[in-house]
Design an enzyme around this catalytic site. Sequence first.
Site, PDB file in Angstrom:
ATOM      1  N   ASP A  67      35.926   9.958  54.305  1.00 60.48           N
ATOM      2  CA  ASP A  67      36.038  11.291  54.888  1.00 60.48           C
ATOM      3  C   ASP A  67      36.452  12.227  53.770  1.00 60.48           C
ATOM      4  O   ASP A  67      37.283  11.878  52.919  1.00 60.48           O
ATOM      5  CB  ASP A  67      37.037  11.326  56.047  1.00 60.48           C
ATOM      6  CG  ASP A  67      36.733  12.496  56.983  1.00 60.48           C
ATOM      7  OD1 ASP A  67      35.591  12.596  57.460  1.00 60.48           O
ATOM      8  OD2 ASP A  67      37.631  13.321  57.229  1.00 60.48           O
ATOM      9  N   TYR A 152      28.856  21.570  50.093  1.00 58.90           N
ATOM     10  CA  TYR A 152      29.384  22.719  49.352  1.00 58.90           C
ATOM     11  C   TYR A 152      29.097  22.627  47.849  1.00 58.90           C
ATOM     12  O   TYR A 152      29.599  23.452  47.078  1.00 58.90           O
ATOM     13  CB  TYR A 152      30.904  22.817  49.566  1.00 58.90           C
ATOM     14  CG  TYR A 152      31.318  23.052  51.016  1.00 58.90           C
ATOM     15  CD1 TYR A 152      31.346  24.334  51.555  1.00 58.90           C
ATOM     16  CD2 TYR A 152      31.675  21.994  51.848  1.00 58.90           C
ATOM     17  CE1 TYR A 152      31.723  24.557  52.878  1.00 58.90           C
ATOM     18  CE2 TYR A 152      32.057  22.199  53.173  1.00 58.90           C
ATOM     19  CZ  TYR A 152      32.075  23.486  53.679  1.00 58.90           C
ATOM     20  OH  TYR A 152      32.448  23.701  54.987  1.00 58.90           O
ATOM     21  N   LYS A 174      27.566  14.117  38.428  1.00 56.62           N
ATOM     22  CA  LYS A 174      28.474  14.437  39.548  1.00 56.62           C
ATOM     23  C   LYS A 174      29.378  13.236  39.840  1.00 56.62           C
ATOM     24  O   LYS A 174      30.598  13.381  39.956  1.00 56.62           O
ATOM     25  CB  LYS A 174      27.674  14.843  40.799  1.00 56.62           C
ATOM     26  CG  LYS A 174      28.594  15.129  41.990  1.00 56.62           C
ATOM     27  CD  LYS A 174      27.891  15.414  43.303  1.00 56.62           C
ATOM     28  CE  LYS A 174      28.912  15.467  44.448  1.00 56.62           C
ATOM     29  NZ  LYS A 174      28.331  15.566  45.783  1.00 56.62           N
TER      30      LYS A 174
HETATM   31  P1  IMP Z   1      32.724  14.405  56.137  1.00 58.22           P
HETATM   32  O1  IMP Z   1      33.579  14.851  57.276  1.00 58.22           O
HETATM   33  O2  IMP Z   1      33.390  13.449  55.223  1.00 58.22           O
HETATM   34  O3  IMP Z   1      31.369  13.924  56.575  1.00 58.22           O
HETATM   35  O4  IMP Z   1      32.406  15.640  55.198  1.00 58.22           O
HETATM   36  C1  IMP Z   1      32.782  16.920  55.496  1.00 58.22           C
HETATM   37  C2  IMP Z   1      31.853  17.935  54.913  1.00 58.22           C
HETATM   38  O5  IMP Z   1      32.248  18.155  53.582  1.00 58.22           O
HETATM   39  C3  IMP Z   1      30.382  17.584  54.867  1.00 58.22           C
HETATM   40  O6  IMP Z   1      29.687  18.010  55.976  1.00 58.22           O
HETATM   41  C4  IMP Z   1      29.899  18.360  53.670  1.00 58.22           C
HETATM   42  O7  IMP Z   1      29.562  19.665  54.042  1.00 58.22           O
HETATM   43  C5  IMP Z   1      31.128  18.418  52.813  1.00 58.22           C
HETATM   44  N1  IMP Z   1      31.072  17.435  51.741  1.00 58.22           N
HETATM   45  C6  IMP Z   1      31.427  16.118  51.796  1.00 58.22           C
HETATM   46  N2  IMP Z   1      31.236  15.560  50.604  1.00 58.22           N
HETATM   47  C7  IMP Z   1      30.761  16.526  49.798  1.00 58.22           C
HETATM   48  C8  IMP Z   1      30.357  16.531  48.436  1.00 58.22           C
HETATM   49  O8  IMP Z   1      30.384  15.530  47.714  1.00 58.22           O
HETATM   50  N3  IMP Z   1      29.926  17.722  47.969  1.00 58.22           N
HETATM   51  C9  IMP Z   1      29.862  18.853  48.724  1.00 58.22           C
HETATM   52  N4  IMP Z   1      30.206  18.883  49.994  1.00 58.22           N
HETATM   53  C10 IMP Z   1      30.656  17.717  50.526  1.00 58.22           C
END
Ligand code: IMP
Length: 206
Positions: A67, A152, A174
Site C-alpha cells: 500500500d 502521480y 525509477k
Molecule cells: P494503493 O492504495 O497502494 O493502490 O496506491 C494509492 C495510489 O497511489 C495509486 O492509485 C496511485 O495513484 C498512487 N501510486 C501508488 N504507487 C505509485 C507510484 O509508484 N507512483 C505514482 N503513484 C503511485
Amino acid sequence: MSEFVLATANPDKAREFAGVLGPGVSLLPRPAALGEVAETGETLLDNARLKAQAVVAATGLPAVADDTGLEVDGLGGAPGVRSSRYAGEGASYAANVAALLRALAGAGEAGRRARFRTVVLAAWPGGREVVAEGVVEGSIVLEPRGAGGFGYDPVFVPDGCGGRTFAEMDPDEKNAVSHRGRALRAFAAALGDAGRGERPGRGRRP
Ligand code: IMP
C-alpha cells in the site's frame, strides 16, 4: 525460491514487483474471481494487511501486498492513505493528479515538498507476517511531465535525480530510487534473514 500470490491486480505495480524482486521470488497472479478489497484501514500498514490477508483467506497460499501513499507537506500529509481516491472513489490517475495540482495552486517550494511511502507486507496461512517500508523524498512540480510510470509519477520529482519526474525515467531508474523499489529490496532482505533463521529442519529431508 519463495512463492507468493501477488495481492494486487494493478499491472503497473505488478511490473515493478517483478522488476525489483527478480527470479528469486515467484509471484502468482491474484485470482480473477476475488473481488476488490475495500481499503478501509487508517494506515498503509492496515491496508496492506487487509489486502494480503484477503488473498491468503481465499487461496490458502502466502500472499504479498503493498500500500502506497503520497504525503505532501503543504497539504498536511494528504493525500496519504487516500492517494488512490483523492479526487473521489474510483478516480483515474489523471483526475487525482489534477486534484493535487489544484490543491497546491499557489503553494511555494516548502509546500510542494513530498514523499512517497510504501509498505510491503507478506502474510502466510497461520498468521506469520513480514513487513518492510520504503520512502523517497522529493517535490511536486507545477505541470505533469513524462509518459512513463503511473499514478502521480508525472508530477513527482525525486531528490537527487536531475530534476526529472518519475514519469521521465525508465523503469529501472525509477525502481533504483523509488519508495516501492526500496520497500521491496528491504522485503527481500527480510525474507532472506527469516529464511536463514528458519533453515534447520525446514524443507529438508530428515
Ligand atoms: P494503493 O492504495 O497502494 O493502490 O496506491 C494509492 C495510489 O497511489 C495509486 O492509485 C496511485 O495513484 C498512487 N501510486 C501508488 N504507487 C505509485 C507510484 O509508484 N507512483 C505514482 N503513484 C503511485
